[in-house]
Structure formats: C-alpha cells, structure tokens
Design a protein around this motif. Sequence first.
Motif, PDB file in Angstrom:
ATOM      1  N   GLN A   3      -8.034 -25.630  -3.118  1.00 37.93           N
ATOM      2  CA  GLN A   3      -7.868 -25.084  -2.569  1.00 37.93           C
ATOM      3  C   GLN A   3      -7.763 -24.567  -2.618  1.00 37.93           C
ATOM      4  O   GLN A   3      -7.350 -25.120  -2.421  1.00 37.93           O
ATOM      5  CB  GLN A   3      -8.154 -24.820  -2.893  1.00 37.93           C
ATOM      6  CG  GLN A   3      -7.160 -25.562  -2.728  1.00 37.93           C
ATOM      7  CD  GLN A   3      -7.636 -24.671  -2.653  1.00 37.93           C
ATOM      8  OE1 GLN A   3      -7.342 -24.749  -2.413  1.00 37.93           O
ATOM      9  NE2 GLN A   3      -7.311 -25.639  -2.487  1.00 37.93           N
ATOM     10  N   TYR A 221     -16.986 -20.433   5.411  1.00 36.49           N
ATOM     11  CA  TYR A 221     -15.956 -19.398   5.454  1.00 36.49           C
ATOM     12  C   TYR A 221     -15.571 -19.037   4.020  1.00 36.49           C
ATOM     13  O   TYR A 221     -15.235 -19.912   3.224  1.00 36.49           O
ATOM     14  CB  TYR A 221     -14.730 -19.889   6.223  1.00 36.49           C
ATOM     15  CG  TYR A 221     -15.073 -20.267   7.647  1.00 36.49           C
ATOM     16  CD1 TYR A 221     -14.874 -19.383   8.701  1.00 36.49           C
ATOM     17  CD2 TYR A 221     -15.630 -21.523   7.929  1.00 36.49           C
ATOM     18  CE1 TYR A 221     -15.218 -19.728   9.997  1.00 36.49           C
ATOM     19  CE2 TYR A 221     -15.974 -21.871   9.225  1.00 36.49           C
ATOM     20  CZ  TYR A 221     -15.771 -20.970  10.254  1.00 36.49           C
ATOM     21  OH  TYR A 221     -16.126 -21.303  11.542  1.00 36.49           O
ATOM     22  N   LEU A 223     -13.181 -16.547   1.637  1.00 28.97           N
ATOM     23  CA  LEU A 223     -12.100 -15.582   1.476  1.00 28.97           C
ATOM     24  C   LEU A 223     -12.286 -14.850   0.152  1.00 28.97           C
ATOM     25  O   LEU A 223     -12.487 -15.472  -0.890  1.00 28.97           O
ATOM     26  CB  LEU A 223     -10.733 -16.268   1.498  1.00 28.97           C
ATOM     27  CG  LEU A 223     -10.255 -16.813   2.840  1.00 28.97           C
ATOM     28  CD1 LEU A 223      -8.877 -17.450   2.689  1.00 28.97           C
ATOM     29  CD2 LEU A 223     -10.213 -15.731   3.905  1.00 28.97           C
ATOM     30  N   LEU A 235     -12.548 -11.777   4.869  1.00 27.25           N
ATOM     31  CA  LEU A 235     -13.155 -13.041   5.266  1.00 27.25           C
ATOM     32  C   LEU A 235     -14.598 -12.808   5.686  1.00 27.25           C
ATOM     33  O   LEU A 235     -14.897 -11.875   6.440  1.00 27.25           O
ATOM     34  CB  LEU A 235     -12.369 -13.657   6.429  1.00 27.25           C
ATOM     35  CG  LEU A 235     -12.983 -14.866   7.143  1.00 27.25           C
ATOM     36  CD1 LEU A 235     -13.068 -16.061   6.208  1.00 27.25           C
ATOM     37  CD2 LEU A 235     -12.161 -15.219   8.393  1.00 27.25           C
ATOM     38  N   ILE A 259      -7.691 -21.749   1.482  1.00 22.53           N
ATOM     39  CA  ILE A 259      -8.309 -21.958   2.788  1.00 22.53           C
ATOM     40  C   ILE A 259      -8.534 -23.451   2.969  1.00 22.53           C
ATOM     41  O   ILE A 259      -8.795 -24.173   1.996  1.00 22.53           O
ATOM     42  CB  ILE A 259      -9.637 -21.168   2.912  1.00 22.53           C
ATOM     43  CG1 ILE A 259     -10.140 -21.159   4.360  1.00 22.53           C
ATOM     44  CG2 ILE A 259     -10.701 -21.720   1.972  1.00 22.53           C
ATOM     45  CD1 ILE A 259     -11.307 -20.207   4.596  1.00 22.53           C
ATOM     46  N   TYR A 268      -5.487 -20.437   6.828  1.00 25.25           N
ATOM     47  CA  TYR A 268      -5.394 -19.561   5.660  1.00 25.25           C
ATOM     48  C   TYR A 268      -4.183 -18.651   5.824  1.00 25.25           C
ATOM     49  O   TYR A 268      -3.747 -18.364   6.939  1.00 25.25           O
ATOM     50  CB  TYR A 268      -6.667 -18.729   5.478  1.00 25.25           C
ATOM     51  CG  TYR A 268      -7.038 -17.884   6.683  1.00 25.25           C
ATOM     52  CD1 TYR A 268      -6.588 -16.572   6.814  1.00 25.25           C
ATOM     53  CD2 TYR A 268      -7.839 -18.411   7.691  1.00 25.25           C
ATOM     54  CE1 TYR A 268      -6.912 -15.808   7.916  1.00 25.25           C
ATOM     55  CE2 TYR A 268      -8.165 -17.653   8.805  1.00 25.25           C
ATOM     56  CZ  TYR A 268      -7.702 -16.358   8.909  1.00 25.25           C
ATOM     57  OH  TYR A 268      -8.027 -15.605  10.022  1.00 25.25           O
TER      58      TYR A 268
END
Length: 357
Positions: A3, A221, A223, A235, A259, A268
């Motif tokens: 993660q 997505y 980050l 992002l 995230i 997040y």
Amino acid sequence: MKQFKLHSFFIALAGAALLASCHKDKVAPTTDKPTAQRAGMYVLNQGGVGHNNSTLTYYDYSSKTLVADQFSAANTAQLGDTGNDLGIYGTKMYIVVNNSNAIYITQAKTAKQIKKITLNQPRSVVFNRNYAFVTSYNGTVSVIDTASLTITKTITVGDDPEQMAISNGKLYVANSGGLLYPNPPTNTLSVIDLNTLTETKKITVQVNPISVAADSYNNIYVLSLGDFNTVPAGLTVVDATTDAVKSKPSVSLGYNVPIYAQGDFIYYPTTTDNISFQIAVYNTKTQTVSATNFITDGTVVTTPYTISGDPSTGEIFIGDAKDYSSNGSVVAFDKTGKKEYSITAGINPGKIVLVNK
C-alpha cells in the motif's frame, strides 16, 4: 501500495530518523470486533532502513491475541531489512523485503517459510492468473509462477518501479525514478499486456508516481510524490480502456501517499502541512471527492502509513507509523468512519492483509 505508504527511501529523503524498537511476544489490543470468516490480520512492519528489524505482526480474531512477529515465531529467523509489501494468493503468502533482496513465500495461515527467492531490491507484489508480479528497483517486473514458485520471465519497465494495479487485462506499473536523485524523478506508468506479458506503452503521469489502485469502472489512480522541490505531489486518473489520462484532480498530499480502493471509493491521506492528516474519500462512480475526511468521530491518526480494508464488512484499516521510530498501530474503523478498535503494530506498519479461516 504498495500500500505501499511512505516508502523507506523517501523517509530518508524526508529526514525521518528510523530507529530500532523492541517487541513483546503478545500484546493485548484495546477492543475487538472480529469478522466471522476471517482468521486474523497480518501487518508487515518495515522497521528502520538499515536496522534489519522488519517484523510481521499477527492479530488472531478468535483468541484476541497479538503476536508481534509471527514470521520469527514460525521460522526462528528474522525477516530482514525493510519489509515493503505483503500479499496472499491461495494458500500462500508473499513477503517482499526490499533491502534484504528477498521474497519469502510462506504458508498463509502460519507464515511458515516454503521458499525464499532472491531478487534485487524488490518493492511490490500483485497477483493474476497463477502469477505473482514483483517490481524491482533494477527497472523490472519479475513474473513468478505460483505453482512452481520460480521466476519465469522478467519484464523491463521504467526507473525504480513501485506499486502496481490490474485493470482491463493490463498491469499498470508506477515508474518513480525515486533513486535518480540528484537528477529529477521520472513520470511514467508502464502498461503490461497480461496475455503476452510484454510492456506495450508508457503513460505520462505526474512526477514520481508511487501508489496505484484500480476501481471497478476501468480507472487507474496514481499518487505521485512530486520532486520534493518545485513540483508538488498529485493524483492522476487514467482510463484503463483507452490508456488516456482522464483527469488530474486537485489534492493536497504530503510525503505519505498510501492509496486503497474498496467498493465505489478510493481512500488516501491529505495534508497541507505534513503534521495533521485527513483521509480523503474519492467517489469512483461520480469522479468527485465525496468526503474530505473519512474519519467521523474525531479519532486522530498521526501518520497514516498504509490503508486497507475488509470489503465484506466495509471496515477500513489505517496503519499509523506515529514517529517512524517506535511501535506503530493499526486502527479499525467501521464503514461510517467511526473507530472500532486498535492494535499495536511494529515500527512503520506498511501493509495490512486479512487471512481467512
């Protein structure tokens, strides 16, 4: 994610002091609300870079006991230096230990070692169709056959790849370039066709991509940490059908960028000062921020280092690294953002996974 979280090398860049700390064999948690089909929770604690003190905490839902280092208890050996990622596939668990150049494959229910694979600075692991995919800081993704437990292919991607996510038959790999300092980091997302196991393209995203998640609507997505100087963290949302960048929503990110995707939401951390943090909730169906802070009861998470959850209950788990040098914690919240319980973890809890009965 992978993660992932504030990764070890970026902790060093941020100047955090990562020191050793002691664990007891069992530590009683505060309160508990166990989930019926789950046996328990594993927490991979990174420890401090260079301190060789990674640990694997195990919380048993039935007995309500906490083993501070289940890997050591099961194997009479230490995990090593900078445990970076953790994943369960079938009956096996894969533990990625970055600075020790190791992937430990264990029994999922006991953490008893089955095999150790040596790989140059491995970072993150994901699974698809009987393969485990592991990024490595040598610019590759290793493909591990989950039956033979051997590396069957190595795919070249970009500089210093970090987390990955799977969507629409493709594997998306964040190429951070985070170790290129003092040169600037990179800004690409590799796309690997999961049928041919080859890289087909690179997508330009925001600088220094680290954490990646996929939703149920074919969106990815990403980050990014920025360059720690003039380019801010950000992002990027990528359409996994066309591989085009859909948007770059405005977010306020710090050095911690875990995230997590669950249901119709992406979770997040956000911050404006790297001192106080909120857990933002992004609605993947409407592509809007649905909540600036998931936590609704005033519970404070000092340093959100990893985010995970249980789709069967809607629970969200947040690993708190606190000061990066002493024992952290994992706080469990119900789906409305109210705290249920917390458990003591090791230094820098960086990945949380659930194991079934």
